[in-house]
Design a protein around this motif. Structure first.
Motif, PDB file in Angstrom:
ATOM      1  N   VAL A 109       0.836  -1.199   0.000  1.00 32.23           N
ATOM      2  CA  VAL A 109       0.000   0.000   0.000  1.00 32.23           C
ATOM      3  C   VAL A 109       0.872   1.252   0.000  1.00 32.23           C
ATOM      4  N   GLU A 110       2.003   1.216   0.704  1.00 34.46           N
ATOM      5  CA  GLU A 110       2.885   2.376   0.758  1.00 34.46           C
ATOM      6  C   GLU A 110       3.425   2.722  -0.622  1.00 34.46           C
ATOM      7  N   ASP A 111       3.704   1.696  -1.443  1.00 34.86           N
ATOM      8  CA  ASP A 111       4.199   1.970  -2.800  1.00 34.86           C
ATOM      9  C   ASP A 111       3.135   2.648  -3.652  1.00 34.86           C
ATOM     10  N   VAL A 112       1.893   2.235  -3.499  1.00 38.02           N
ATOM     11  CA  VAL A 112       0.811   2.851  -4.263  1.00 38.02           C
ATOM     12  C   VAL A 112       0.566   4.278  -3.778  1.00 38.02           C
ATOM     13  N   ARG A 113       0.676   4.512  -2.495  1.00 43.23           N
ATOM     14  CA  ARG A 113       0.503   5.870  -1.984  1.00 43.23           C
ATOM     15  C   ARG A 113       1.572   6.800  -2.545  1.00 43.23           C
ATOM     16  N   GLU A 114       2.789   6.315  -2.626  1.00 45.42           N
ATOM     17  CA  GLU A 114       3.862   7.134  -3.209  1.00 45.42           C
ATOM     18  C   GLU A 114       3.582   7.420  -4.675  1.00 45.42           C
ATOM     19  N   LEU A 115       3.064   6.425  -5.376  1.00 46.88           N
ATOM     20  CA  LEU A 115       2.715   6.634  -6.783  1.00 46.88           C
ATOM     21  C   LEU A 115       1.628   7.696  -6.923  1.00 46.88           C
ATOM     22  N   ARG A 116       0.649   7.662  -6.052  1.00 46.76           N
ATOM     23  CA  ARG A 116      -0.433   8.649  -6.113  1.00 46.76           C
ATOM     24  C   ARG A 116       0.086  10.065  -5.910  1.00 46.76           C
ATOM     25  N   GLU A 117       1.113  10.235  -5.083  1.00 47.11           N
ATOM     26  CA  GLU A 117       1.683  11.561  -4.864  1.00 47.11           C
ATOM     27  C   GLU A 117       2.411  12.060  -6.098  1.00 47.11           C
ATOM     28  N   THR A 118       3.131  11.171  -6.781  1.00 50.80           N
ATOM     29  CA  THR A 118       3.887  11.603  -7.962  1.00 50.80           C
ATOM     30  C   THR A 118       2.988  11.839  -9.172  1.00 50.80           C
ATOM     31  N   VAL A 119       1.809  11.210  -9.198  1.00 53.10           N
ATOM     32  CA  VAL A 119       0.905  11.392 -10.328  1.00 53.10           C
ATOM     33  C   VAL A 119       0.458  12.852 -10.447  1.00 53.10           C
ATOM     34  N   ARG A 120       0.354  13.533  -9.342  1.00 51.10           N
ATOM     35  CA  ARG A 120      -0.152  14.902  -9.365  1.00 51.10           C
ATOM     36  C   ARG A 120       0.801  15.865 -10.071  1.00 51.10           C
ATOM     37  N   VAL A 121       2.091  15.546 -10.094  1.00 49.23           N
ATOM     38  CA  VAL A 121       3.072  16.438 -10.711  1.00 49.23           C
ATOM     39  C   VAL A 121       2.947  16.352 -12.226  1.00 49.23           C
ATOM     40  N   PRO A 122       2.793  17.455 -12.939  1.00 49.67           N
ATOM     41  CA  PRO A 122       2.643  17.406 -14.400  1.00 49.67           C
ATOM     42  C   PRO A 122       3.941  16.996 -15.072  1.00 49.67           C
ATOM     43  N   PRO A 123       3.869  16.530 -16.331  1.00 48.21           N
ATOM     44  CA  PRO A 123       5.078  16.095 -17.055  1.00 48.21           C
ATOM     45  C   PRO A 123       5.997  17.275 -17.366  1.00 48.21           C
ATOM     46  N   GLN A 124       7.255  16.976 -17.565  1.00 47.29           N
ATOM     47  CA  GLN A 124       8.268  17.978 -17.862  1.00 47.29           C
ATOM     48  C   GLN A 124       8.562  17.972 -19.362  1.00 47.29           C
ATOM     49  N   GLY A 125       7.975  18.960 -20.060  1.00 50.37           N
ATOM     50  CA  GLY A 125       8.231  19.100 -21.486  1.00 50.37           C
ATOM     51  C   GLY A 125       7.681  17.976 -22.320  1.00 50.37           C
ATOM     52  N   ALA A 126       6.608  17.342 -21.915  1.00 51.10           N
ATOM     53  CA  ALA A 126       6.000  16.252 -22.674  1.00 51.10           C
ATOM     54  C   ALA A 126       4.485  16.332 -22.538  1.00 51.10           C
ATOM     55  N   ARG A 127       3.823  15.499 -23.319  1.00 45.71           N
ATOM     56  CA  ARG A 127       2.366  15.528 -23.330  1.00 45.71           C
ATOM     57  C   ARG A 127       1.779  14.736 -22.173  1.00 45.71           C
ATOM     58  N   LYS A 128       2.328  13.591 -21.859  1.00 48.91           N
ATOM     59  CA  LYS A 128       1.760  12.697 -20.844  1.00 48.91           C
ATOM     60  C   LYS A 128       2.855  12.169 -19.928  1.00 48.91           C
ATOM     61  N   LYS A 129       2.441  11.853 -18.703  1.00 52.00           N
ATOM     62  CA  LYS A 129       3.254  11.040 -17.817  1.00 52.00           C
ATOM     63  C   LYS A 129       2.698   9.613 -17.878  1.00 52.00           C
ATOM     64  N   VAL A 130       3.517   8.685 -18.295  1.00 50.55           N
ATOM     65  CA  VAL A 130       3.070   7.309 -18.534  1.00 50.55           C
ATOM     66  C   VAL A 130       3.645   6.414 -17.446  1.00 50.55           C
ATOM     67  N   TYR A 131       2.761   5.645 -16.797  1.00 52.64           N
ATOM     68  CA  TYR A 131       3.156   4.691 -15.758  1.00 52.64           C
ATOM     69  C   TYR A 131       2.908   3.277 -16.298  1.00 52.64           C
TER      70      TYR A 131
END
Length: 609
Positions: A109-131
C-alpha cells in the motif's frame, strides 16, 4: 578505447516501431488509430503469455504519445519519429516522463501511496506522464483498492498501462476501469521469419531446420526463441546446423521418434527397450521425450487425415517424411497411441520409476493390435452368413441317427415367431437361427422318440457328434448370463416383485414363451400375476427379447401336467444329468476333443444363476 557493450538479441533487436511488433497487428492497429483520432484512454491492460510483446507495446505507446513530431509528418500517421528529443531521450533511458514499475517488488500500500503523490506532478516538457506497471497481478488487494480512485479519475496528464500474464488475478474493479488488449502467442512461421532477419543482420548462417527448432523451442514466445538463438550462436558459432544444434540444446533427435513408430508398426518390443536405453544414455529428460513423442504422433495424425501439411510445424523435407510415414497407420491406431502417450505424461510426473513407466508404455504401443474397419468386418460377416458354416472344410455334416435306426431325421416343426415391426432392431436369436439353423437340442427333441426314464442320452458316437452343437439357444444363454442384472433392475422398480424373482432362473423357450423356474407354488402364482409387468420390463432391458410374447412360471416341485402347459410341454422323461453327458462327450466325441485341443475350450453348463 571503450569496449563495446554486448547486448542479447532480445534487447538489441527490441521493436522500436509498431510495425516491428511481431504477430500483434490487432493491438498495434487499434493503438495507432487511437493516436490518429486523439482517442487515447487513461488506462490500458495488456495481457497474454510471456515474451509476446506486452511491455514492448507499452513502451512504444509511451514513446508515440510524447513524440514531438506532428502526426501528419510521421510514418503511417502514428509511428514515433525516433529523431525528436523526446524519442531520443526515451530510447537512451533518460526520459523523466515514463515510469516502469515492477509490481512484484512494489506491491504494498505504501508503494501505491507514493505513486499517487507523484501522479499529481505534471510532465516535464512532454504531453503525458506514462506509468507502466509490469506484472500488475502481483499487487496486493489493499494496493489495488488504494489505486482505485486514482485509476478511475486520474489527472489529465496521466496514463496507466498495466501488463500481466494472469489477468484473472486482477480485481474486477480494476479491470472495469481499463481497456483490455489480449496478446496472442506468436506462430512458429512468424518467429522463423524474425530469426532469419536477425541472422542476416548478425551474419549467421542457419538452415531451415535449425531455425524451426529454435522457433519451436520458444513455444510461442519470441523472447524465448531469441534466448535460444543466443545460446546456439555461443555453442555453434556463426554456422547453425540442425544435427549439431539439436545435440547442443539437448533436443531429442527426430530420427529417434521415427524409430519408435517403426517399432510400433513392426511390433518390435525389443527395439522399444533399446530406444529407452538410448534415451537414458543420451541424458534426455524423459518428460521432454514424452512431450516430443506426443507431438510426433500428432504430426503423423495430421499427415494421415489432412491433405494440407501446413499444420505440421517443420521444414518441407520433414513434412514429406511425415506424409510417407503416416501412410502405414490408420487414424484409429494413431489416436490410441496418442492416448497412451498422454497417460504416460501424467504418470511420469508422479512416478518413482519414470524409466519403467516409459518402457511399459512403449511396450504397450508395440503390442497394440491394429484397428479394423467396422464396416469391413460387418461386410465380411454378411458374406459368411450367406453360406451355412460346416464342421470341416469340404464334407457336409454327418447324418444323424434316430433311436429306431439310421437315416435322416424328420424336419422339426417351425417355431412360431411374431412378425417384427419395421422399426424394430434385428433380433439376435433370429439372426443366429438364420445363420446356424435352429437350436440343436430342440431339433434333437423332435427327432428322437421318447425313451424310458434312466436311458442314456446318447448311445453311439454319431449321436455324440451331433450334441457338440446341442447347446441352449443364444437368447436363452444371454438371459441366463444376465438374469441377475435384470433382477437387480426389477428390485429398483418394484421391490417386492424383485425379491420374489431373486431365486429364479430362465429354464426354456417354447415358441414365443419364456419358462422361468421358481421356488414354490406361492411364488409361481405371485409372479404369474405380474407376468405382463415383467414382460414389459424384460423387453425394455433386453431388446433381443422382443420376440417373446409371454412369460410362464413353474415351481420346482410342480410337475408339468400340474401347471397345465401347452401341448409342446407334454410330460417328458427325466433327462440325464447334463454334467455327466458333457463329461462323456469329453471322453468319446472326437469333435469335442478337437475343439478342446485347438481352441482351449472348456465344457460348461450354465444354470442361469
Amino acid at each position: 578505447m571503450q569496449e563495446q557493450r554486448y547486448l542479447v538479441a532480445a534487447r538489441k533487436y527490441r521493436p522500436q516501431l509498431f510495425r516491428e511488433l511481431v504477430a500483434q497487428e490487432h493491438v498495434t492497429e487499434t493503438l495507432k488509430n487511437a493516436l490518429r483520432l486523439n482517442r487515447l484512454g487513461h488506462a490500458y491492460l495488456f495481457s497474454g503469455p510471456r515474451g509476446v510483446g506486452k511491455t514492448t507495446a507499452a513502451r512504444l505507446l509511451a514513446k508515440a504519445i510524447n513524440c514531438q513530431t506532428p502526426l501528419e509528418a510521421r510514418e503511417d500517421g502514428a509511428e514515433p519519429c525516433r529523431q525528436c528529443e523526446a524519442c531520443i531521450a526515451f530510447e537512451e533511458g533518460r526520459s523523466l516522463n515514463v515510469f516502469e514499475i515492477d509490481a512484484a517488488s512494489n506491491n504494498k500500500v505504501e508503494d501505491v501511496r507514493e505513486l499517487r503523490e507523484t501522479v499529481r506532478v505534471p510532465p516535464q516538457g512532454a504531453r503525458k506522464k506514462v506509468y507502466i506497471i509490469d506484472e500488475v497481478h502481483m499487487l496486493s488487494n489493499a494496493a489495488f483498492n488504494a489505486l482505485l480512485k486514482t485509476l478511475e479519475e486520474p489527472p489529465p496528464h496521466a496514463l496507466f498501462i498495466f501488463a500481466t500474464t494472469e489477468p484473472h488475478k486482477v480485481l474486477p474493479t480494476i479491470l472495469s476501469r481499463c481497456q483490455r488488449f489480449d496478446f496472442r502467442r506468436i506462430p512458429v512461421d512468424a518467429i522463423v521469419a524474425r530469426l532469419r532477419e536477425i541472422c542476416a543482420a548478425e551474419g549467421v548462417e542457419a538452415d531451415d531446420e535449425s531455425l524451426m527448432l529454435l522457433a519451436r523451442k520458444g513455444d510461442g514466445a519470441l523472447r524465448d526463441a531469441l534466448s535460444a538463438f543466443d545460446q546456439a550462436v555461443s555453442l555453434c558459432g556463426t554456422t547453425l546446423r540442425y544435427a549439431e544444434l539439436a545435440q547442443a540444446l539437448g533436443v531429442v533427435d527426430l530420427d529417434l521418434y521415427f524409430t519408435v513408430t517403426e517399432h510400433v508398426q513392426a511390433g518390435n518390443g525389443a527395439g522399444m527397450l533399446a530406444v529407452v536405453e538410448q534415451v537414458v544414455r543420451a541424458g534426455y529428460d524423459l518428460q521432454e521425450f514424452a512431450l516430443g513423442l506426443a507431438e510426433h504422433l500428432r504430426n503423423l495424425l495430421v499427415a494421415r487425415t489432412m491433405p494440407d501439411l501446413s499444420l505440421i510445424e517443420a521444414g518441407e523435407a520433414t513434412r514429406r517424411r511425415y506424409a510417407e510415414a503416416a501412410s502405414a497407420f490408420e487414424e484409429a491406431d494413431l489416436l490410441r497411441l496418442l492416448g497412451l502417450v498422454a497417460d504416460l505424461e501424467t504418470r511420469l510426473k508422479s512416478s518413482a520409476q519414470p524409466r519403467l513407466q516409459l518402457e511399459l508404455t512403449l511396450l504397450r504401443m508395440a503390442s497394440l493390435p491394429h484397428a479394423i474397419d467396422l464396416r469391413r468386418a460387418l461386410a465380411l460377416l454378411d458374406q459368411l452368413s450367406q453360406t451355412p458354416p460346416r464342421l470341416d472344410s469340404g464334407s457336409p455334416p454327418p447324418a444323424r441317427s434316430t433311436a429306431s435306426g439310421t437315416g435322416t431325421p424328420p424336419t422339426p416343426p417351425a417355431t412360431p415367431r411374431p412378425d417384427p415391426t419395421p422399426s424394430a432392431r434385428p433380433n439376435l436369436a433370429a439372426d443366429t437361427t438364420r445363420l446356424f439353423g435352429p437350436p440343436a437340442l430342440e431339433t434333437l427333441k423332435h427327432a428322437r422318440p421318447e425313451r424310458p426314464s434312466g436311458q442314456a442320452a446318447l448311445a453311439t458316437a454319431s449321436e455324440t457328434d451331433v450334441l457338440v452343437a446341442d447347446a441352449p439357444s443364444t437368447l436363452l444363454e444371454t438371459l441366463r448370463m444376465r438374469w441377475s442384472t435384470f433382477v437387480e433392475h426389477v428390485l429398483q422398480v418394484r421391490r417386492h416383485v424383485g425379491m420374489v424373482l431373486t431365486d429364479t432362473h430362465p429354464e426354456a423357450i417354447e415358441g414365443s414363451r419364456l419358462w422361468i423356474r421358481v421356488q414354490d407354488r406361492a411364488y409361481e402364482r405371485l409372479l404369474q400375476n405380474q407376468a405382463d409387468f415383467l414382460l414389459q420390463q424384460l423387453h425394455a432391458f433386453f431388446e433381443e427379447t422382443r420376440c417373446l410374447t409371454g412369460l410362464r412360471f413353474r415351481a420346482a416341485e410342480s410337475a408339468p401336467e400340474a401347471s397345465g402347459p401347452e401341448p409342446s410341454m407334454a410330460p417328458a422323461p427325466e433327462p440325464e444329468d447334463p454334467t455327466q453327458v458333457l463329461e462323456r462327450l469329453r471322453r468319446t466325441s472326437p469333435v469335442v476333443q478337437k475343439l478342446l485341443e485347438q481352441f482351449g475350450c472348456e465344457l460348461f453348463w450354465g444354470n442361469g444363476r
